[in-house]
Design an enzyme around this catalytic site. Structure first.
Site, PDB file in Angstrom:
ATOM      1  N   GLU A  22       2.688   7.080  -1.907  1.00  0.00           N
ATOM      2  CA  GLU A  22       3.713   7.935  -2.509  1.00  0.00           C
ATOM      3  C   GLU A  22       3.182   8.588  -3.779  1.00  0.00           C
ATOM      4  O   GLU A  22       3.399   9.781  -4.021  1.00  0.00           O
ATOM      5  CB  GLU A  22       4.973   7.123  -2.833  1.00  0.00           C
ATOM      6  CG  GLU A  22       5.793   6.720  -1.636  1.00  0.00           C
ATOM      7  CD  GLU A  22       7.139   6.117  -2.042  1.00  0.00           C
ATOM      8  OE1 GLU A  22       7.627   6.458  -3.136  1.00  0.00           O
ATOM      9  OE2 GLU A  22       7.692   5.319  -1.274  1.00  0.00           O
ATOM     10  N   ASP A  55       3.359  -3.249  13.140  1.00  0.00           N
ATOM     11  CA  ASP A  55       3.644  -2.975  11.730  1.00  0.00           C
ATOM     12  C   ASP A  55       5.103  -2.572  11.533  1.00  0.00           C
ATOM     13  O   ASP A  55       5.786  -3.062  10.623  1.00  0.00           O
ATOM     14  CB  ASP A  55       2.710  -1.869  11.234  1.00  0.00           C
ATOM     15  CG  ASP A  55       2.780  -1.694   9.730  1.00  0.00           C
ATOM     16  OD1 ASP A  55       3.237  -2.627   9.032  1.00  0.00           O
ATOM     17  OD2 ASP A  55       2.385  -0.624   9.236  1.00  0.00           O
ATOM     18  N   ASP A  98       0.805  -1.223   0.000  1.00  0.00           N
ATOM     19  CA  ASP A  98       0.000   0.000   0.000  1.00  0.00           C
ATOM     20  C   ASP A  98       0.838   1.273   0.000  1.00  0.00           C
ATOM     21  O   ASP A  98       0.390   2.314  -0.480  1.00  0.00           O
ATOM     22  CB  ASP A  98      -0.924   0.000   1.218  1.00  0.00           C
ATOM     23  CG  ASP A  98      -1.913  -1.151   1.179  1.00  0.00           C
ATOM     24  OD1 ASP A  98      -2.615  -1.280   0.160  1.00  0.00           O
ATOM     25  OD2 ASP A  98      -1.972  -1.918   2.150  1.00  0.00           O
ATOM     26  N   GLY A 122       1.778   2.352   6.516  1.00  0.00           N
ATOM     27  CA  GLY A 122       2.996   1.553   6.542  1.00  0.00           C
ATOM     28  C   GLY A 122       4.275   2.335   6.705  1.00  0.00           C
ATOM     29  O   GLY A 122       5.362   1.744   6.728  1.00  0.00           O
ATOM     30  N   GLU A 123       4.197   3.665   6.835  1.00  0.00           N
ATOM     31  CA  GLU A 123       5.394   4.489   7.001  1.00  0.00           C
ATOM     32  C   GLU A 123       5.335   5.218   8.339  1.00  0.00           C
ATOM     33  O   GLU A 123       4.290   5.744   8.731  1.00  0.00           O
ATOM     34  CB  GLU A 123       5.500   5.523   5.868  1.00  0.00           C
ATOM     35  CG  GLU A 123       5.680   4.915   4.484  1.00  0.00           C
ATOM     36  CD  GLU A 123       7.034   4.228   4.314  1.00  0.00           C
ATOM     37  OE1 GLU A 123       8.009   4.649   4.981  1.00  0.00           O
ATOM     38  OE2 GLU A 123       7.116   3.274   3.523  1.00  0.00           O
ATOM     39  N   GLY A 179       1.044  -6.049   3.630  1.00  0.00           N
ATOM     40  CA  GLY A 179      -0.314  -5.896   4.115  1.00  0.00           C
ATOM     41  C   GLY A 179      -1.373  -6.034   3.041  1.00  0.00           C
ATOM     42  O   GLY A 179      -2.326  -6.794   3.164  1.00  0.00           O
TER      43      GLY A 179
END
Length: 499
Positions: free
Chosen positions: A190, A276, A185, A456-457, A217
């Site tokens: 981005e 995560d 994802d 996720g970041e 994910g």
């Protein structure tokens, strides 16, 4: 309103389908055939839906070769049976002569084109995500379907973090009908941020986006396929893009001071973010790393102090406690103008306009085990974090696990697969138009904070102190401690969808 399309000509001809003599009819978006001279005998007629069962069609001399991708039991004109999973196939229609094949071939291509299918795609492949399988997934599972459909493409692999953002920021969008991410994802996020940093962001963000799951994910792909009742698979995700159906997608503006980040999936703080991000050391395990590290975290469950302020959606006005309003609304310390992106540059788009004085904020106080804000139902392939989330309803779904015993949390984790965990008295589940996180320290610690993770970041991290500064470590856009606000812009982006 779109202009009405002229009625397509009905074509009927005696042909051979897979070497059997039949009478074939092309009517609208359907090819049907039955044995020549056999009348309309029940069970003998076969049908092929161009939209839902055909990848593409090519003319080879007197033959029309349909590349099909249909549920088991279909794709050869049959209805029903099978396990429902789509498989590739081929239907060969042999015409009387080449002129007839060309005429029918042109008619079929025109009808496929009228469905709004993309003609050329820009495909971004992340070779490092998940089990580092992006390149092989593209070559072995994506490319055969794309080529069978006749869709043209340009492919580029990412070389470093934020490379997809750079590509989207400078890409000549006039050449393409969509941007596709073969990745987890994070790559799509981005791309969204790159599009919204452009001077022409208003048109750029309407370019349809597509996601082919090749990460850990894969929550966005899972959510899209689940909403259409389609099994989760790479090939189904590819076919959804080929078909060209689209839907609007909410974009969330995540702001702290003059720093802004755009999200389309989720933001987490607490247990989910810890799992995560801290499980990255086990990336070689693929998606199993999340379940493995979750069990480790449960053995030493963390709780976090802090406060959540939010503007509830209609129907959720009684959640939490009212917040005293000032003349200008709730003080935020957040600047709505002149926001900068992850590179410190002024964004093309500064986020939705907000009149603080018109908002009615409410609050929840910690400690919290987990704060989960979702834009789509699934956070990963196996976790339905926000079961009531919709793609373009203009709201985020908040699922907040309050301070509760460890074994109760274990039970909630097992119920995340189908989303029923939100019915627990340990969980506050509600929808918001805007929400503000004021993150605090871990319960029992005087120095350790937590992790705030968006799509996720890591965007803020307080492991090394109560107020870690933005930029202390690579990729940390924001500081841990000061308020972080999320505001939803309804339907700002467009995404390819199975239906």
């Amino acid at each position: 309103m779109a202009n009405p399309q002229p009625q397509a000509e009905v074509l009927t001809e005696s042909v051979r389908v897979n070497s059997t003599e039949v009478e074939a009819t092309l009517r609208g978006g359907e090819l049907a055939w039955r044995p020549a001279g056999g009348g309309n005998v029940e069970g003998q007629e076969r049908r092929l839906e161009l939209d839902s069962e055909v990848l593409g069609c090519r003319v080879d001399g007197r033959k029309l070769k349909f590349a099909t991708f249909a549920a088991s039991g279909g794709g050869n004109g049959k209805r029903g049976g099978g396990d429902g999973n789509r498989r590739r196939g081929e239907v060969v229609v042999e015409m009387e002569n080449e002129d007839a094949a060309v005429r029918w071939g042109d008619a079929i291509r025109d009808r496929l084109a009228s469905l709004g299918r993309p003609k050329k795609l820009f495909i971004i492949v992340n070779p490092y995500g998940g089990k580092r399988s992006g390149r092989s997934i593209f070559q072995n599972e994506v490319l055969p379907l794309i080529e069978a459909s006749g869709v043209l493409y340009t492919m580029q692999e990412t070389k470093h973090r934020l490379h997809a953002q750079e590509i989207a920021h400078s890409l000549d969008l006039r050449k393409y009908d969509g941007i596709i991410c073969v990745s987890g994802d994070g790559l799509m996020v981005e791309v969204v941020n790159g599009l919204l940093q452009r001077e022409d962001w208003e048109t750029a963000i309407k370019v349809p986006l597509g996601i082919i799951p090749a990460g850990t994910g894969n929550g966005m792909a899972r959510s899209l396929l689940h909403a259409a009742g389609e099994p989760f698979s790479i090939s189904n995700a590819v076919f959804a893009i080929i078909r060209g159906h689209k839907r609007a997608l909410d974009v969330t503006s995540v702001v702290q001071g003059k720093t802004r980040f755009f999200s389309v999936l989720m933001l987490t703080w607490g247990l989910v973010a810890d799992v995560d991000i801290e499980s990255e050391k086990y990336r070689w395990m693929g998606s199993a790393r999340l379940e493995f590290y979750l069990l480790l975290r449960m053995l030493n469950l963390r709780r976090y102090n802090g406060r959540i302020l939010f503007v509830p959606a209609p129907g959720y006005e009684e959640v939490g406690d009212p917040v005293e309003q000032t003349t200008n609304g709730v003080s935020t310390g957040i600047q709505e103008d002149g926001a900068t992106d992850s590179n410190g540059e002024t964004c093309g788009y500064v986020g939705p306009s907000i009149k603080e004085a018109d908002l009615r904020w409410r609050s929840l106080n910690g400690p919290f085990v987990s704060v989960w804000l979702g834009n789509v139902p699934f956070a990963s392939e196996d976790a339905m974090a926000a079961p009531k989330a919709e793609f373009a309803d203009g709201y985020l779904d908040a699922a907040i696990i309050k301070d509760c015993p460890r074994w109760d949390v274990v039970g909630l984790v097992f119920q995340m697969k189908d989303g029923t965990y939100v019915n627990s008295p340990c969980v506050e589940y509600f929808k918001v138009k805007a929400i503000r996180i004021e993150p605090g320290l871990r319960v029992g610690s005087t120095t350790k904070g937590g992790i705030i993770d968006s799509d996720g970041e890591v965007i803020a991290r307080g492991d090394d102190g109560p107020h870690s500064r933005a930029g202390d470590e690579p990729g940390h856009l924001m500081a841990y401690g000061p308020s972080i606000q999320l505001t939803v812009d309804q339907g700002l982006a467009t995404i390819f969808s199975p239906r």
